[in-house]
Design an enzyme around this catalytic site. Structure first.
Site, PDB file in Angstrom:
ATOM      1  N   CYS A  25       0.857  -1.179   0.000  1.00  0.00           N
ATOM      2  CA  CYS A  25       0.000   0.000   0.000  1.00  0.00           C
ATOM      3  C   CYS A  25       0.900   1.239   0.000  1.00  0.00           C
ATOM      4  CB  CYS A  25      -0.874  -0.030   1.255  1.00  0.00           C
ATOM      5  SG  CYS A  25      -1.887   1.435   1.471  1.00  0.00           S
TER       6      CYS A  25
ATOM      7  N   CYS B  89      -1.016   3.604  -6.649  1.00  0.00           N
ATOM      8  CA  CYS B  89      -1.909   3.027  -5.640  1.00  0.00           C
ATOM      9  C   CYS B  89      -2.048   1.558  -6.013  1.00  0.00           C
ATOM     10  CB  CYS B  89      -3.273   3.709  -5.675  1.00  0.00           C
ATOM     11  SG  CYS B  89      -4.521   2.873  -4.669  1.00  0.00           S
TER      12      CYS B  89
HETATM   13  N1  DGL Z   1      -4.110   0.618  -1.916  1.00  0.00           N
HETATM   14  C1  DGL Z   1      -3.710   1.779  -1.261  1.00  0.00           C
HETATM   15  C2  DGL Z   1      -2.488   2.473  -1.847  1.00  0.00           C
HETATM   16  O1  DGL Z   1      -1.668   1.843  -2.485  1.00  0.00           O
HETATM   17  C3  DGL Z   1      -4.701   2.713  -0.591  1.00  0.00           C
HETATM   18  C4  DGL Z   1      -6.145   2.738  -0.934  1.00  0.00           C
HETATM   19  C5  DGL Z   1      -6.986   3.440   0.137  1.00  0.00           C
HETATM   20  O2  DGL Z   1      -7.308   2.768   1.116  1.00  0.00           O
HETATM   21  O3  DGL Z   1      -7.265   4.655   0.011  1.00  0.00           O
HETATM   22  O4  DGL Z   1      -2.281   3.647  -1.636  1.00  0.00           O
END
Ligand code: DGL
Length: 259
Positions: free
Chosen positions: A66, A176
């Site tokens: 993440c 993301c």
């Molecule tokens: N998947 C996450 C990232 O790479 C975050 C998504 C979220 O919860 O806003 O930033």
């Protein structure tokens, strides 16, 4: 770890290339989404969660699959859990900047990531970064991607590609982890205009490097049988979505709050 399903493509890439290793994936459904949260709040959430998880499992390596969590909390997690090697995920701006001839790199991420991305100095070549926060795209993938038609996916992706085209970027970074579910669509729509970069392979390689260090000290025993577990937070986690998801991945589902 991720706020939801975003880290799954990373997890599956690692599993495919490292069949003997077992993975515990944590989807923090209760605190989803991470993108709008502040740095301190996110750090508190992640420290709390990891403490709880460590009463159940002993990870050899912890991967923040993440970008938002990594940018907000990686250094604090390393300080608080110095016994565990951490792998963080950051937008692949370095290779994108190197490949960019105009020096204009587009980044698509969460609000937290886009707010911080310039101050992280992720490129070693000077470039201009044009970032867009796309919380609705995170929601689409987390909540509506399952069973969604290819046509619909392409239409959504095209909307973002058009914005970056109008800004004249010549490389685009998917900053993301959720967006990796649409990697094919992004590559396809962007192909005539710019190249798309992501961190997926880099993360797998980094984990493999840590496992292979010191003569493979952290590697699973040869011929060991892997068991993958999907931990989910939040009361609503018991809905059929997570059961279906775990089943289709071949993971055992465990509700972290029920332990
Ligand atoms: N998947 C996450 C990232 O790479 C975050 C998504 C979220 O919860 O806003 O930033």
């Amino acid at each position: 770890m991720d706020s939801g399903i975003g880290g799954i493509p990373y997890c599956m890439d690692f599993i495919k290339k490292n069949p003997g290793e077992s993975v515990c994936y944590l989807a923090d459904h209760e605190n989803y989404p991470y993108g709008p949260r502040g740095k301190e709040e996110l750090t508190g959430i992640l420290i709390y969660l990891l403490k709880k998880l460590l009463t159940k499992i002993e990870p050899k390596i912890a991967v923040l699959a993440c970008n938002t969590a990594t940018i907000a909390a990686l250094s604090s997690l390393r300080e608080n859990f110095s016994q565990i090697p951490f792998v963080g995920t950051v937008p692949a701006i370095k290779p994108a900047a190197n490949a960019s001839s105009k020096g204009k790199v587009g980044v698509l991420g969460t609000a937290r990531t886009i707010e911080e991305v310039n101050s992280l100095n992720l490129a070693d070549k000077s470039c201009e970064i044009f970032g867009i926060a796309a919380p609705e795209l995170v929601d689409f993938i987390e909540l509506h991607f399952d069973g969604s038609e290819k046509e619909k996916n392409t239409e959504i992706v095209k909307k973002y590609v058009d914005i970056f085209r109008a800004e004249n970027v010549d490389t685009l970074v998917l900053g993301c982890t959720h967006f990796l579910f649409l990697l094919e669509e992004f590559r396809c729509e962007a192909a005539p205009y710019f190249e798309v970069f992501d961190s997926l392979e880099g993360i797998t390689k980094r984990i493999e490097y840590l496992l292979d260090e010191n003569s493979g000290f952290l590697r699973a025993e040869k011929d060991s049988i892997s068991v993958h577990r999907l931990f989910v937070t939040g009361k609503k986690a018991s809905d059929s979505f997570w059961e279906r998801r775990a089943h289709s991945l071949g993971f055992n589902l465990i509700m972290l709050d029920e332990l």
